[in-house]
Design an enzyme around this catalytic site. Sequence first.
Site, mmCIF file in Angstrom:
data_model
loop_
_atom_site.group_PDB
_atom_site.id
_atom_site.type_symbol
_atom_site.label_atom_id
_atom_site.label_comp_id
_atom_site.label_asym_id
_atom_site.label_seq_id
_atom_site.Cartn_x
_atom_site.Cartn_y
_atom_site.Cartn_z
ATOM 1 N N ARG A 61 -6.079 22.020 19.095
ATOM 2 C CA ARG A 61 -6.794 23.008 18.284
ATOM 3 C C ARG A 61 -5.878 23.647 17.227
ATOM 4 O O ARG A 61 -6.323 23.959 16.121
ATOM 5 C CB ARG A 61 -7.382 24.086 19.201
ATOM 6 C CG ARG A 61 -8.261 25.100 18.475
ATOM 7 C CD ARG A 61 -9.048 25.928 19.476
ATOM 8 N NE ARG A 61 -9.987 26.819 18.820
ATOM 9 C CZ ARG A 61 -9.944 28.148 18.925
ATOM 10 N NH1 ARG A 61 -8.998 28.734 19.645
ATOM 11 N NH2 ARG A 61 -10.849 28.892 18.317
ATOM 12 N N HIS A 65 -6.685 24.288 13.237
ATOM 13 C CA HIS A 65 -6.677 25.615 12.603
ATOM 14 C C HIS A 65 -5.570 25.737 11.567
ATOM 15 O O HIS A 65 -5.653 26.577 10.669
ATOM 16 C CB HIS A 65 -6.559 26.710 13.669
ATOM 17 C CG HIS A 65 -7.845 26.957 14.402
ATOM 18 N ND1 HIS A 65 -8.139 28.136 15.038
ATOM 19 C CD2 HIS A 65 -8.934 26.161 14.586
ATOM 20 C CE1 HIS A 65 -9.349 28.062 15.593
ATOM 21 N NE2 HIS A 65 -9.843 26.866 15.339
ATOM 22 N N ASP A 73 0.177 22.842 6.831
ATOM 23 C CA ASP A 73 1.464 23.331 6.308
ATOM 24 C C ASP A 73 2.166 24.279 7.275
ATOM 25 O O ASP A 73 3.088 25.000 6.889
ATOM 26 C CB ASP A 73 1.235 24.053 4.968
ATOM 27 C CG ASP A 73 0.318 25.261 5.125
ATOM 28 O OD1 ASP A 73 -0.190 25.506 6.252
ATOM 29 O OD2 ASP A 73 0.099 25.976 4.131
ATOM 30 N N ASN A 93 -8.662 32.935 15.657
ATOM 31 C CA ASN A 93 -7.417 32.734 16.412
ATOM 32 C C ASN A 93 -7.129 33.819 17.437
ATOM 33 O O ASN A 93 -6.542 33.564 18.488
ATOM 34 C CB ASN A 93 -6.221 32.667 15.451
ATOM 35 C CG ASN A 93 -6.274 31.447 14.540
ATOM 36 O OD1 ASN A 93 -6.798 30.402 14.927
ATOM 37 N ND2 ASN A 93 -5.750 31.586 13.336
ATOM 38 N N HIS A 192 -13.978 18.930 21.712
ATOM 39 C CA HIS A 192 -14.493 19.839 22.743
ATOM 40 C C HIS A 192 -14.813 19.099 24.043
ATOM 41 O O HIS A 192 -15.480 19.631 24.907
ATOM 42 C CB HIS A 192 -15.711 20.602 22.218
ATOM 43 C CG HIS A 192 -15.368 21.582 21.126
ATOM 44 N ND1 HIS A 192 -16.310 22.273 20.408
ATOM 45 C CD2 HIS A 192 -14.168 21.995 20.633
ATOM 46 C CE1 HIS A 192 -15.713 23.064 19.513
ATOM 47 N NE2 HIS A 192 -14.415 22.911 19.633
ATOM 48 N N THR A 193 -14.334 17.894 24.186
ATOM 49 C CA THR A 193 -14.340 17.198 25.472
ATOM 50 C C THR A 193 -13.255 17.755 26.386
ATOM 51 O O THR A 193 -13.224 17.481 27.581
ATOM 52 C CB THR A 193 -14.126 15.674 25.285
ATOM 53 O OG1 THR A 193 -14.036 15.054 26.562
ATOM 54 C CG2 THR A 193 -12.842 15.364 24.538
ATOM 55 N N ASP A 244 -16.493 21.097 28.119
ATOM 56 C CA ASP A 244 -17.157 19.948 28.740
ATOM 57 C C ASP A 244 -17.098 20.168 30.243
ATOM 58 O O ASP A 244 -16.053 19.965 30.863
ATOM 59 C CB ASP A 244 -16.435 18.653 28.330
ATOM 60 C CG ASP A 244 -16.795 17.459 29.213
ATOM 61 O OD1 ASP A 244 -17.721 17.564 30.056
ATOM 62 O OD2 ASP A 244 -16.145 16.407 29.054
ATOM 63 N N THR A 247 -16.076 16.785 32.771
ATOM 64 C CA THR A 247 -14.667 16.355 32.857
ATOM 65 C C THR A 247 -13.828 17.227 31.921
ATOM 66 O O THR A 247 -13.425 16.786 30.838
ATOM 67 C CB THR A 247 -14.516 14.865 32.450
ATOM 68 O OG1 THR A 247 -15.130 14.684 31.156
ATOM 69 C CG2 THR A 247 -15.170 13.920 33.451
ATOM 70 N N ASP A 252 -12.840 12.212 26.931
ATOM 71 C CA ASP A 252 -13.838 11.145 27.036
ATOM 72 C C ASP A 252 -15.075 11.554 26.236
ATOM 73 O O ASP A 252 -15.021 12.514 25.473
ATOM 74 C CB ASP A 252 -14.182 10.887 28.518
ATOM 75 C CG ASP A 252 -14.678 12.152 29.215
ATOM 76 O OD1 ASP A 252 -15.156 13.090 28.524
ATOM 77 O OD2 ASP A 252 -14.579 12.220 30.458
HETATM 78 C C1 HEM Z 1 -17.050 22.021 14.127
HETATM 79 C C2 HEM Z 1 -16.681 23.274 14.121
HETATM 80 C C3 HEM Z 1 -15.938 23.918 15.257
HETATM 81 C C4 HEM Z 1 -16.212 25.138 15.798
HETATM 82 C C5 HEM Z 1 -17.308 26.097 15.359
HETATM 83 C C6 HEM Z 1 -15.275 25.355 16.868
HETATM 84 C C7 HEM Z 1 -15.228 26.492 17.643
HETATM 85 C C8 HEM Z 1 -14.454 26.650 18.773
HETATM 86 C C9 HEM Z 1 -14.469 27.814 19.624
HETATM 87 C C10 HEM Z 1 -15.320 29.054 19.390
HETATM 88 C C11 HEM Z 1 -13.613 27.592 20.645
HETATM 89 C C12 HEM Z 1 -13.300 28.553 21.790
HETATM 90 C C13 HEM Z 1 -12.393 29.638 21.267
HETATM 91 C C14 HEM Z 1 -12.421 30.913 22.074
HETATM 92 O O1 HEM Z 1 -12.419 30.859 23.314
HETATM 93 O O2 HEM Z 1 -12.454 31.954 21.437
HETATM 94 C C15 HEM Z 1 -13.041 26.290 20.435
HETATM 95 C C16 HEM Z 1 -12.131 25.691 21.268
HETATM 96 C C17 HEM Z 1 -11.529 24.484 20.999
HETATM 97 N N1 HEM Z 1 -11.664 23.735 19.845
HETATM 98 FE FE1 HEM Z 1 -13.089 23.968 18.460
HETATM 99 N N2 HEM Z 1 -14.460 24.274 16.968
HETATM 100 C C18 HEM Z 1 -14.808 23.376 16.003
HETATM 101 C C19 HEM Z 1 -14.181 22.187 15.740
HETATM 102 C C20 HEM Z 1 -13.028 21.756 16.359
HETATM 103 C C21 HEM Z 1 -12.187 20.683 15.902
HETATM 104 C C22 HEM Z 1 -12.409 19.899 14.610
HETATM 105 C C23 HEM Z 1 -11.174 20.563 16.790
HETATM 106 C C24 HEM Z 1 -9.996 19.630 16.806
HETATM 107 C C25 HEM Z 1 -9.813 18.638 15.954
HETATM 108 C C26 HEM Z 1 -11.410 21.549 17.838
HETATM 109 C C27 HEM Z 1 -10.661 21.692 18.977
HETATM 110 C C28 HEM Z 1 -10.879 22.647 19.952
HETATM 111 C C29 HEM Z 1 -10.240 22.630 21.255
HETATM 112 C C30 HEM Z 1 -9.368 21.528 21.795
HETATM 113 C C31 HEM Z 1 -10.631 23.802 21.914
HETATM 114 C C32 HEM Z 1 -10.176 24.298 23.291
HETATM 115 C C33 HEM Z 1 -8.878 25.089 23.090
HETATM 116 C C34 HEM Z 1 -8.238 25.634 24.354
HETATM 117 O O3 HEM Z 1 -8.710 25.423 25.460
HETATM 118 O O4 HEM Z 1 -7.194 26.320 24.200
HETATM 119 N N3 HEM Z 1 -12.516 22.259 17.520
HETATM 120 N N4 HEM Z 1 -13.561 25.744 19.279
#
Ligand code: HEM
Length: 327
Positions: A61, A65, A73, A93, A192-193, A244, A247, A252
């Site tokens: 993530r 970001h 950068d 963040n 988000h898997t 997810d 899993t 996956d």
């Molecule tokens: C499409 C738009 C997206 C939205 C609206 C979004 C939103 C979010 C939100 C709200 C969370 C939880 C944050 C919290 O607990 O406050 C999250 C977690 C996460 N996002 Fe996204 N996301 C998006 C796309 C992406 C992309 C493109 C990636 C990676 C290339 C990504 C990777 C992740 C990962 C891996 C987590 C889990 C992080 C952790 O457990 O520390 N997300 N996302």
Amino acid sequence: MAVSISFVMVFSVLVFAPVCFCHYLYPQFYEYTCPQAQEIVQSVVAKAVAREARMAASLLRLHFHDCFVKGCDGSILLDSSGTIISEKGALPNKNSARGFEVIDEIKSELEKACPQTISCADILALAARDSTVLAGGPSWEVPLGRRDSTGASLSGSNNNIPAPNNTLPTIITKFKLKGLDLVDLVALSGSHTIGLARCTVFRQRLYNQSGNGQPDPTLDQSYAAQLRSGCPRSGGDNNLFPLDFITPTKFDNYYFKNIIESKGLLSSDQILFTKSEETMKLVKQYAENNDLFIEQFAKSMVKMGNISPLTGPRGEIRKNCRRINGY
Ligand code: HEM
Ligand SMILES: *[C@@H]1O[C@H](CO)[C@@H](O)[C@H](O)[C@H]1NC(C)=O
Ligand SMILES: *[C@@H]1O[C@H](CO)[C@@H](O)[C@H](O)[C@H]1NC(C)=O
């Protein structure tokens, strides 16, 4: 006369130049200056993920970001100091971006091996790839040669990174502004898997999605009831839930299978299935074909990693990822 001579000189330099004046990223960038760089990154990431499986998600993530704000950068890594207002305090963040200590550890190992050679932006790109692999996802060659910013953008972070309650057109626009299309959006959302999200980012769906006192009708009602037991109407903002639930630490395509069953955790996940024919088709394809998903995921990660990098003389190689040099 002088004009035409300099024209000829410029022209011949452009045509016959033995070196490329263009600046692009390529996987062998550190081949001669720090051949062990990728091994060092991989081993620190592997240790961190062994300590805590979620760290793979958190590092993946961070790269996202980073790239969506002023390009890839390393701007997200800067702490506030002097003129810099850290992106870490931005809404997307704050209380959720994590893994900064792991990046520090990688950087300090790299500084011992190859002082001031590997950029923090490249560390993020490599750590994202290594995290994906460690979680059981695809591997890819990471184009390298990004340099680090000397500034951060709090407003860029608040405005450019999609929010979980944005509409689908808004999310599509935010991706398009970074050169990413619908295929990239759906494949990259497959991140988000793995990982967790806080109650506060999806609570609205459980209680009052449209201001009518009803839960989101596109959310499976028994799954919603389960979520409500850990995510109350008020309080428990930071309670954590798997993105997810089948899993949660394995990379996956269950993310897509869940969405089809109305069990996407975030509104931004579920609307990929409910608000556009085109994204719905992609969700179905990835749910049915894991190979197709992971192949596209790898391609889209390279594309995301190419967002406006600083190359050549621009930017710097930070000594400490949290500070610009000289501070
Ligand atoms: C499409 C738009 C997206 C939205 C609206 C979004 C939103 C979010 C939100 C709200 C969370 C939880 C944050 C919290 O607990 O406050 C999250 C977690 C996460 N996002 Fe996204 N996301 C998006 C796309 C992406 C992309 C493109 C990636 C990676 C290339 C990504 C990777 C992740 C990962 C891996 C987590 C889990 C992080 C952790 O457990 O520390 N997300 N996302
Ligand atoms: C989206 O969430 C933010 C942050 O929680 C909130 O301030 C805003 O009102 C929400 N927007 C909509 C349309 O629900
Ligand atoms: C739901 O939200 C609407 C608009 O935001 C508000 O007027 C209403 O009181 C809320 N209903 C409940 C039951 O919380």
